[in-house]
Design a protein around this motif. Sequence first.
Motif, PDB file in Angstrom:
ATOM      1  N   ALA A 446      -0.223 -15.404 -24.769  1.00  0.00           N
ATOM      2  CA  ALA A 446      -0.527 -15.282 -23.344  1.00  0.00           C
ATOM      3  C   ALA A 446      -1.881 -14.608 -23.135  1.00  0.00           C
ATOM      4  CB  ALA A 446       0.571 -14.501 -22.637  1.00  0.00           C
ATOM      5  N   GLN A 447      -2.184 -13.594 -23.949  1.00  0.00           N
ATOM      6  CA  GLN A 447      -3.487 -12.936 -23.850  1.00  0.00           C
ATOM      7  C   GLN A 447      -4.611 -13.907 -24.200  1.00  0.00           C
ATOM      8  OE1 GLN A 447      -3.299  -9.484 -26.368  1.00  0.00           O
ATOM      9  NE2 GLN A 447      -2.134  -8.236 -24.897  1.00  0.00           N
ATOM     10  N   SER A 448      -4.402 -14.707 -25.248  1.00  0.00           N
ATOM     11  CA  SER A 448      -5.428 -15.672 -25.661  1.00  0.00           C
ATOM     12  C   SER A 448      -5.696 -16.698 -24.577  1.00  0.00           C
ATOM     13  CB  SER A 448      -4.986 -16.388 -26.948  1.00  0.00           C
ATOM     14  OG  SER A 448      -4.796 -15.461 -28.002  1.00  0.00           O
ATOM     15  N   ALA A 449      -4.666 -17.020 -23.795  1.00  0.00           N
ATOM     16  CA  ALA A 449      -4.806 -18.012 -22.734  1.00  0.00           C
ATOM     17  C   ALA A 449      -5.107 -17.375 -21.380  1.00  0.00           C
ATOM     18  CB  ALA A 449      -3.535 -18.848 -22.638  1.00  0.00           C
ATOM     19  N   ALA A 450      -5.396 -16.066 -21.383  1.00  0.00           N
ATOM     20  CA  ALA A 450      -5.697 -15.336 -20.141  1.00  0.00           C
ATOM     21  C   ALA A 450      -4.547 -15.423 -19.146  1.00  0.00           C
ATOM     22  CB  ALA A 450      -6.991 -15.858 -19.517  1.00  0.00           C
ATOM     23  N   ALA A 451      -3.308 -15.466 -19.676  1.00  0.00           N
ATOM     24  CA  ALA A 451      -2.125 -15.581 -18.820  1.00  0.00           C
ATOM     25  C   ALA A 451      -1.392 -14.259 -18.656  1.00  0.00           C
ATOM     26  CB  ALA A 451      -1.170 -16.630 -19.384  1.00  0.00           C
ATOM     27  N   SER A 452      -1.716 -13.252 -19.468  1.00  0.00           N
ATOM     28  CA  SER A 452      -0.985 -11.984 -19.432  1.00  0.00           C
ATOM     29  C   SER A 452      -1.081 -11.304 -18.077  1.00  0.00           C
ATOM     30  CB  SER A 452      -1.512 -11.032 -20.511  1.00  0.00           C
ATOM     31  OG  SER A 452      -1.158 -11.487 -21.788  1.00  0.00           O
ATOM     32  N   LEU A 473       4.074 -21.560  -9.259  1.00  0.00           N
ATOM     33  CA  LEU A 473       2.843 -21.078  -9.880  1.00  0.00           C
ATOM     34  C   LEU A 473       1.662 -21.867  -9.318  1.00  0.00           C
ATOM     35  CD1 LEU A 473       3.767 -20.788 -13.692  1.00  0.00           C
ATOM     36  CD2 LEU A 473       3.782 -18.965 -11.984  1.00  0.00           C
ATOM     37  N   SER A 474       0.495 -21.263  -9.381  1.00  0.00           N
ATOM     38  CA  SER A 474      -0.720 -21.978  -8.966  1.00  0.00           C
ATOM     39  C   SER A 474      -1.145 -22.941 -10.069  1.00  0.00           C
ATOM     40  CB  SER A 474      -1.842 -20.986  -8.686  1.00  0.00           C
ATOM     41  OG  SER A 474      -2.280 -20.378  -9.897  1.00  0.00           O
ATOM     42  N   GLY A 475      -2.093 -23.822  -9.751  1.00  0.00           N
ATOM     43  CA  GLY A 475      -2.582 -24.769 -10.750  1.00  0.00           C
ATOM     44  C   GLY A 475      -3.200 -24.072 -11.944  1.00  0.00           C
ATOM     45  N   GLY A 476      -3.978 -23.025 -11.693  1.00  0.00           N
ATOM     46  CA  GLY A 476      -4.610 -22.284 -12.792  1.00  0.00           C
ATOM     47  C   GLY A 476      -3.599 -21.562 -13.651  1.00  0.00           C
ATOM     48  N   GLN A 477      -2.561 -21.004 -13.024  1.00  0.00           N
ATOM     49  CA  GLN A 477      -1.511 -20.318 -13.792  1.00  0.00           C
ATOM     50  C   GLN A 477      -0.755 -21.303 -14.672  1.00  0.00           C
ATOM     51  OE1 GLN A 477       0.574 -18.531 -10.492  1.00  0.00           O
ATOM     52  NE2 GLN A 477      -0.435 -16.539 -10.771  1.00  0.00           N
ATOM     53  N   LYS A 478      -0.500 -22.483 -14.143  1.00  0.00           N
ATOM     54  CA  LYS A 478       0.184 -23.493 -14.956  1.00  0.00           C
ATOM     55  C   LYS A 478      -0.674 -23.916 -16.140  1.00  0.00           C
ATOM     56  CE  LYS A 478       1.364 -26.155 -11.343  1.00  0.00           C
ATOM     57  NZ  LYS A 478       1.987 -27.266 -10.566  1.00  0.00           N
ATOM     58  N   GLN A 479      -1.968 -24.070 -15.920  1.00  0.00           N
ATOM     59  CA  GLN A 479      -2.851 -24.448 -17.030  1.00  0.00           C
ATOM     60  C   GLN A 479      -2.874 -23.373 -18.110  1.00  0.00           C
ATOM     61  OE1 GLN A 479      -6.795 -25.598 -15.704  1.00  0.00           O
ATOM     62  NE2 GLN A 479      -6.212 -27.748 -15.695  1.00  0.00           N
ATOM     63  N   ARG A 480      -2.917 -22.113 -17.699  1.00  0.00           N
ATOM     64  CA  ARG A 480      -2.968 -21.032 -18.683  1.00  0.00           C
ATOM     65  C   ARG A 480      -1.661 -20.922 -19.473  1.00  0.00           C
ATOM     66  NH1 ARG A 480      -5.245 -16.124 -15.142  1.00  0.00           N
ATOM     67  NH2 ARG A 480      -4.612 -17.450 -13.391  1.00  0.00           N
ATOM     68  N   LEU A 481      -0.526 -21.125 -18.796  1.00  0.00           N
ATOM     69  CA  LEU A 481       0.749 -21.132 -19.530  1.00  0.00           C
ATOM     70  C   LEU A 481       0.827 -22.315 -20.482  1.00  0.00           C
ATOM     71  CD1 LEU A 481       3.706 -20.091 -17.175  1.00  0.00           C
ATOM     72  CD2 LEU A 481       2.824 -18.928 -19.199  1.00  0.00           C
ATOM     73  N   SER A 482       0.312 -23.457 -20.051  1.00  0.00           N
ATOM     74  CA  SER A 482       0.291 -24.643 -20.900  1.00  0.00           C
ATOM     75  C   SER A 482      -0.534 -24.383 -22.161  1.00  0.00           C
ATOM     76  CB  SER A 482      -0.273 -25.831 -20.121  1.00  0.00           C
ATOM     77  OG  SER A 482      -0.238 -27.006 -20.886  1.00  0.00           O
ATOM     78  N   MET A 483      -1.669 -23.666 -22.009  1.00  0.00           N
ATOM     79  CA  MET A 483      -2.477 -23.313 -23.176  1.00  0.00           C
ATOM     80  C   MET A 483      -1.757 -22.309 -24.067  1.00  0.00           C
ATOM     81  SD  MET A 483      -6.476 -23.194 -22.000  1.00  0.00           S
ATOM     82  CE  MET A 483      -6.271 -22.320 -20.466  1.00  0.00           C
ATOM     83  N   ALA A 484      -1.095 -21.327 -23.450  1.00  0.00           N
ATOM     84  CA  ALA A 484      -0.354 -20.341 -24.241  1.00  0.00           C
ATOM     85  C   ALA A 484       0.739 -21.009 -25.066  1.00  0.00           C
ATOM     86  CB  ALA A 484       0.249 -19.286 -23.310  1.00  0.00           C
ATOM     87  N   ARG A 485       1.368 -22.026 -24.511  1.00  0.00           N
ATOM     88  CA  ARG A 485       2.408 -22.774 -25.227  1.00  0.00           C
ATOM     89  C   ARG A 485       1.832 -23.446 -26.470  1.00  0.00           C
ATOM     90  NH1 ARG A 485       5.084 -27.094 -21.529  1.00  0.00           N
ATOM     91  NH2 ARG A 485       2.978 -27.960 -21.706  1.00  0.00           N
ATOM     92  N   ALA A 486       0.602 -23.901 -26.383  1.00  0.00           N
ATOM     93  CA  ALA A 486      -0.046 -24.522 -27.553  1.00  0.00           C
ATOM     94  C   ALA A 486      -0.545 -23.458 -28.526  1.00  0.00           C
ATOM     95  CB  ALA A 486      -1.206 -25.406 -27.092  1.00  0.00           C
ATOM     96  N   PHE A 487      -1.094 -22.358 -28.011  1.00  0.00           N
ATOM     97  CA  PHE A 487      -1.625 -21.299 -28.875  1.00  0.00           C
ATOM     98  C   PHE A 487      -0.545 -20.666 -29.740  1.00  0.00           C
ATOM     99  CE2 PHE A 487      -5.316 -20.244 -25.742  1.00  0.00           C
ATOM    100  CZ  PHE A 487      -5.952 -21.409 -26.144  1.00  0.00           C
ATOM    101  N   ILE A 488       0.681 -20.570 -29.199  1.00  0.00           N
ATOM    102  CA  ILE A 488       1.745 -19.860 -29.906  1.00  0.00           C
ATOM    103  C   ILE A 488       2.144 -20.572 -31.194  1.00  0.00           C
ATOM    104  CG2 ILE A 488       3.834 -20.926 -28.927  1.00  0.00           C
ATOM    105  CD1 ILE A 488       4.851 -18.055 -28.431  1.00  0.00           C
TER     106      ILE A 488
END
Length: 579
Positions: A446-452, A473-488
């Motif tokens: 989440a930190q890597s995706a700026a979602a924390s 969630l906002s569009g930006g929040q959804k994008q950041r969670l989507s990235m966190a899902r891939a980063f993990i």
Amino acid sequence: MNAMRKLLHYLKPYTFIAILSPLFMCVEVVMDLLQPTIMQKVIDTGIANEDHAYVIKLGLFMLLSAIIGLIGGAGSSIYAARTAVSFSTDIRRDVFKKTEQFSNGNIDSFGSGKLITILTNDITTMQQAVIMTLRIFVRGPLLFIGSVVIVWFTARELFPVLLVSIPILLVFIYFFSVKSGKLFSHVQKAMDQVNTKLQEMLAGIRVIKAFDRNEYEKGHFKMVNDTLMKRSMTAEQLVLTLMPIMMFVVNLGIIAGLWMGVIKVNEGTLQVGVILAFINYLNIMMNGLMSSSHVLMQIARSFPSADRIVQVLETKIEITEPEQPSKMDEIRGDVEFREVHFSYSKNGEYVLTNLSFKANAGQTIGIIGSTGSGKSTLVKLIPRLYDPDSGDIFIDGVNVKEMPLEKLRTAIGFVPQKALLFSGSIEDNLRFGKEDATIEQMEYAAQSAAASEFIHRFDDQFEHTLLQGATNLSGGQKQRLSMARAFIREPKILILDDSTSAIDALSEAAVQQALKGAYTNTTVFIISLKISSIMDADQILVIEDGIIEAAGTHNELLASSKIYREIYLSQSGRVVENV
């Protein structure tokens, strides 16, 4: 018919309870057939001779037969329902399982609306057909045959009435059954259109409201809904018309039976109770034929459904496991395209043409180009969401078609262009990337995706519940969670398909910093319309009309690519010197 036969093997595990249903139904039918005969005896023997004891005795026997018939009917209903529901559940499981294996191309060929109709309406139609076959299709013919046999032996003088009325009824039943099957096939196609339209409207409700297109969409939905209404009305009217026609024929038979019966009674060759029993048996025959006709119509209706279900089950999967998968150690992340061509329509109109490039493990590859140039299509070929029409794609020197799908896809972190999250908690969504992820790993991703920063604003943090489509969630929040899902996943290959379009510059900078620091051993593909997102990439591909127009670093492309220079100028406003 062939499709129906193929689906019948789903009944094999439930053969025993499937047999019990018609056996119980036989008990109910025998009890029902006894009633008019008992009534005849009550009238002609008990009442005619004023034998009250005999009347009471037969009355009690009628009550007992009714109770036994009730038990038989209830047992038949229970076992028919158990069989049919289990049958449809197994089919639905296999259809869903097969659909999950579909490639994007397979799904595109069916359309999501049709697949939903098959998984719901068509399988339910099959379930109803099995219930009606096990219960009513046993009951109807038995009532009909039993009544005909009893009338032959007890009221043969009135049997000519049946010789005229029964063929007429059978002709009507055949005609209506065949016709209804064709009409209900059209109904199912109209249902597909309604489901597809509903999906589009619900998915795009915000866009519809933003552009004030409510009335237009209402009109469009009214059009497909009216089509469904007209086709359904035509089919249902045809089915319902059969009942009054059959009643008319039966009533004519009753009139003829009464007329002939009165003559026979006056002649002294027939008793009054026999006429009453004949009328009852005629009604039983009508009910038997009517119920059988309903089953025939339901079966005719289920034939198109069976065809559509089998079509899904027998669809050839475009993306399959290799017969002899290559044995590989850990994937490093080298990716190479060799003369790749790809077309969605398979008619020679290529979206990608003769693509060749190589990305070494740990490199960052930027991909830029105009909308519709084929950027997203290119990266979808890496995890084999589609296969190229010709050419090959290699990872670590191994053709992706020779790699086990699980091994290939678990090595890839994919962030799609449109952030798609599932209903459930944030934690559930992050575990899509890694099932056994710890809270520490989720926090780091989440930190890597700026979602924390927004996750920690929720009282329940990672347990915060997301609505369907993550609409809370906002569009930006959804994008950041989507990235966190891939980063993990800590993937060897990371694909970011324009995944920072809805996030602010500071968050994007944080993501880029994380990619440089924590994912140096990961091969990263970044698709972006913004040069600022890819200018530090080791290699940038400029895609134009499905062709790599130019490739190189940022500085090299400023010097060699006119398209890249124009994009850079339009975004930065700077003049490129010494070119």
